[in-house]
Motif scaffolding. Structure first.
Motif, short mmCIF file in Angstrom:
data_model
loop_
_atom_site.label_atom_id
_atom_site.label_comp_id
_atom_site.label_asym_id
_atom_site.label_seq_id
_atom_site.Cartn_x
_atom_site.Cartn_y
_atom_site.Cartn_z
N GLU A 1 0.94 -1.13 0.23
CA GLU A 1 -0.05 -0.14 0.09
C GLU A 1 0.66 1.33 -0.12
O GLU A 1 2.12 1.35 0.55
CB GLU A 1 -0.99 0.17 1.15
N SER B 1 -9.57 5.87 2.92
CA SER B 1 -9.12 6.16 1.54
C SER B 1 -9.62 7.71 1.33
O SER B 1 -10.07 8.40 2.00
CB SER B 1 -10.02 5.76 0.51
N ASP C 1 -3.13 5.50 -1.26
CA ASP C 1 -4.33 4.41 -1.25
C ASP C 1 -4.98 4.75 -0.17
O ASP C 1 -6.31 4.90 -0.19
CB ASP C 1 -3.78 3.11 -1.03
N ARG C 2 -4.35 5.21 0.88
CA ARG C 2 -5.14 5.58 2.08
C ARG C 2 -4.50 6.53 2.70
O ARG C 2 -3.20 6.69 2.76
CB ARG C 2 -5.13 4.28 3.22
N THR D 1 5.73 -1.43 0.22
CA THR D 1 4.96 -0.53 1.22
C THR D 1 5.16 0.77 1.35
O THR D 1 6.58 0.80 1.57
CB THR D 1 4.87 -1.50 2.51
#
Ligand SMILES: Nc1ncnc2c1ncn2[C@@H]1O[C@H](COP(=O)(O)OP(=O)(O)OP(=O)(O)O)[C@@H](O)[C@H]1O
Ligand SMILES: [Mg+2]
Lengths: 364, 287
Positions: free
Chosen positions: A37, A224, A209-210, A193
């Protein structure tokens, strides 16, 4: 393990840090980040972003809580054994080493032989599109190029986690956009990551992504980009991310999903209780973003008088003074027949949809 | 527009300001130096015969050459001791809190606040036959008879190192302070241990300070007449004392002048080696 392309998961488990001076820099932060992520740590200056990053990298031992990378609790590991790559805000390239020596530094520390090191450094410099700069010294490169080298250097050790502390803050706007795309591309290729610290909300929203929003050392929201932007959970998040109009009002009736609110500006609107249930008769602050307001012809919305109109490229922002004397901004897409609004014109405004007006209990 | 003439004005103005100092140097430094050189070109004390006899004498006399050699060696030893002891102090200084920093800087500067003569006599008290070191070692039963510390090369090196220490430590503190602390962290996060970080990052980046410190310490150590002669005593002869004997005791002014010139050239040679190294390492310091 479950992670797809080599990126390991990262768990920040109830981490609190108090500096020896007594400053409580981060307080009970919980983040559960999946392998691969991109996460943005977003917050105003001094909210503890760098502190959290340095805790994850191992430069600071947190006062409480755990850091878990993959399946390992890494709290006892020094930074040089955590396999965490970090890009510093000022790049921190070694000024006396050539670009390729900089990139190969981590490989040398791992005892990898010279030929392999050089080959790998060259490969990484090609990856960040600087193959011809290998023999130069860092100060012979531009800021953006140094940034790329710092990135290549961090990637060279094949880190399981990549940390970037305000990586683009020193770059001008165009270059920043290029680098954002570049980092996103590299991240997609490598699947590492990635945690990006930033106080630039656009950067956070576009790259991550977040997004984890911090304020005064506390985690305000972790979700998000569209969650954070459209469904903020706290008044802070709503006002810090994007611009918003804050309109005071009083709750007429409320259930879990909708509340009828009488604005001080003089209209009843339906809003979304953003931070849980609201009590009838309680004071609230309603946040409506400028682009979520519309001019209405009938008697539904609240009345106001147009002050100034600012054409900002693709949109036009009108400043409207409401009946209670507060200012409200409304922005409209600039399409052909956009009404030219005279200063002093009387208008009525209403939110585009109930879900786009967020009501928070008033804190005062 | 007006920038160019204005800046030229500033320059000429600056030159004018430097004139008194330039005159001072001309009168009290360059002129005596030339006189010294002129004096060294006489083959006899009476000053009747011109020639390079004094230089030939020095360069073919094993005793004179050994004095020069031991002086240069002394400088090297003192510099090495100061570097080895001074670096950790400077390194520590950059890594402790502000309170400890004040204490360290005070300890470093303290020697400068007392006269060299006083400090040298303190060393005589410490190193002497009945001095503090011998007394302590004897009372602990480690030695039976006092060991000879005073009037030895070792004693001179230790005393000089203490006397000249600030000249090494201060440039080192400055140089280490200029290194971005993030570089340490960057090195560490790339997997390097503390030793690798020290030898690959900290040491190379502090080279300008090391060279400045070495130059100052070296030049100060080999010319330190008082400490050399008091702690070294009669048996150990170094260039400043040799020079003094020739000029003052033997009244051999031309030879003393030649010694001065040779010593000056030797020091200049060493210092210019240091400065060349310094210039080569300048790139390291970054912007
Ligand atoms: N070494 C330190 N000793 C004591 N307090 C510190 C130290 N470093 C940071 N702080 C404090 O901890 C808080 C968080 O600092 P931190 O550097 O993590 O903020 P930040 O979110 O990175 O801010 P910025 O966006 O300005 O970089 C601040 O209030 C700061 O004053
Ligand atoms: Mg910061």
């Amino acid at each position: 393990m479950a992670e797809a392309q080599g990126g390991r998961s990262l768990v920040v488990d109830a981490v609190t840090h108090r500096y020896p001076s007594g400053a409580l820099a981060v307080e009970n932060i919980n983040l559960d980040i999946k392998g691969g992520e991109i996460i943005a740590l977003l917050g105003p200056s001094g909210c503890g972003k760098t502190t959290l990053l340095r805790i994850i990298a191992g430069f600071i031992a947190q006062s409480q809580g755990r850091i878990i990378i993959g399946d390992d609790i890494v709290d006892a590991l020094p930074p040089n054994r955590r396999a965490v790559g970090i890009v510093f805000q000022n790049y921190a390239l070694f000024p006396h080493l050539s670009i390729s020596e900089n990139v190969a530094y981590g490989l040398a520390a791992r005892g990898i032989d010279k030929a392999t090191r050089q080959r790998e450094a060259q490969r990484l410099l090609e990856l960040v599109q600087l193959p011809a700069m290998a023999e130069r010294l860092p100060r012979q490169l531009s800021g953006g190029q140094q940034q790329r080298v710092a990135l290549a250097r961090a990637l060279a050790i094949k880190p399981s986690i990549l940390l970037l502390d305000e990586p683009f803050a020193a770059l001008d706007k165009n270059l920043r956009l290029d680098m954002q795309i570049e980092v996103k591309r590299l991240q997609r290729v490598s699947g590492i990551t990635t945690l990006i610290v930033t106080h630039d909300q656009e950067e956070a929203l576009s790259m991550a992504d977040r997004v984890a929003v911090l304020s005064h050392g506390k985690l305000e929201q972790f979700g998000s980009p569209s969650d954070v932007y459209d469904r903020p959970q706290t008044l802070f998040v709503n006002t810090f991310v994007g611009s918003t109009n804050r309109m005071p009002g009083i709750v007429v009736s409320a259930d879990r999903t909708a509340a009828k609110i009488r604005l001080d500006a003089g209209a009843e609107i339906i809003a979304r209780p953003a931070a849980g249930a609201l009590t009838e008769g309680g004071r609230v602050t309603v946040c409506i973003r400028p682009e979520h307001l519309q001019f209405v012809g009938d008697e539904t919305g609240f009345a106001g008088v147009v002050g100034m109109s600012l054409p900002l490229g693709a949109t036009v922002v009108h400043e409207v003074t409401t009946a209670d004397g507060s200012g409200v901004k409304i922005s409209q897409a600039r399409i052909g027949e956009t009404r030219a609004l005279e200063s002093g014109a009387a208008v009525r405004l209403a939110p585009l949809a109930p879900s786009l007006a967020n009501a928070f209990p008033a804190t005062l | 527009m007006g920038a160019a003439p204005a800046s030229r004005d500033v320059i000429s103005y600056g030159m004018g300001l430097a004139a008194p100092l330039a005159l001072f140097f001309l009168l009290f430094f360059v002129a005596p130096l030339l006189q010294l050189f002129w004096l060294s070109l006489h083959n006899d004390t009476a000053g009747l015969h011109w020639g390079l006899g004094q230089y030939l004498h020095f360069l073919t006399d094993p005793f004179s050459l050994s004095v020069l050699g031991s002086t240069l060696l002394l400088g090297a030893e003192v510099t090495a001791v100061c570097l080895v002891l001074g670096f950790p102090i400077a390194w520590l200084y950059q890594r402790v809190g502000p309170k400890l920093q004040t204490i360290i800087i005070l300890i470093v500067l303290l020697p400068l606040l007392t006269s060299v003569v006083v400090r040298t006599f303190a060393w005589i008290v410490i190193l002497g036959r009945q001095g503090i070191i011998n007394a302590t070692l004897q009372s602990l039963g480690i030695i039976d008879t006092p060991i000879k510390l005073l009037y030895t090369q070792f004693g001179v090196v230790i005393a000089l190192a203490q006397v000249q220490m600030p000249l090494m430590t201060l440039p080192l503190i400055t140089a280490l302070g200029r290194i971005d602390p993030n570089l340490d962290d960057a090195s560490c996060s790339l997997g390097a241990g503390s030793w690798r970080t020290f030898f690959k990052i900290v040491l190379p980046l502090s080279l300008p300070g090391v060279i400045a410190g070495c130059t100052l310490t070296y030049a100060a150590a080999i010319t330190a007449f008082i400490t050399q002669s008091l702690v070294g005593g009669g048996q150990m002869l170094f260039m400043p004392m040799y020079l003094y004997q020739q000029a003052s005791t033997l009244q051999n002014w031309p030879f003393a002048a030649a010694i001065s010139i040779i010593f000056l050239l030797a020091v200049l040679a060493v210092v210019s080696v240091f400065t060349t190294l310094g210039r080569m390492s300048r790139g390291y310091g970054g912007v």
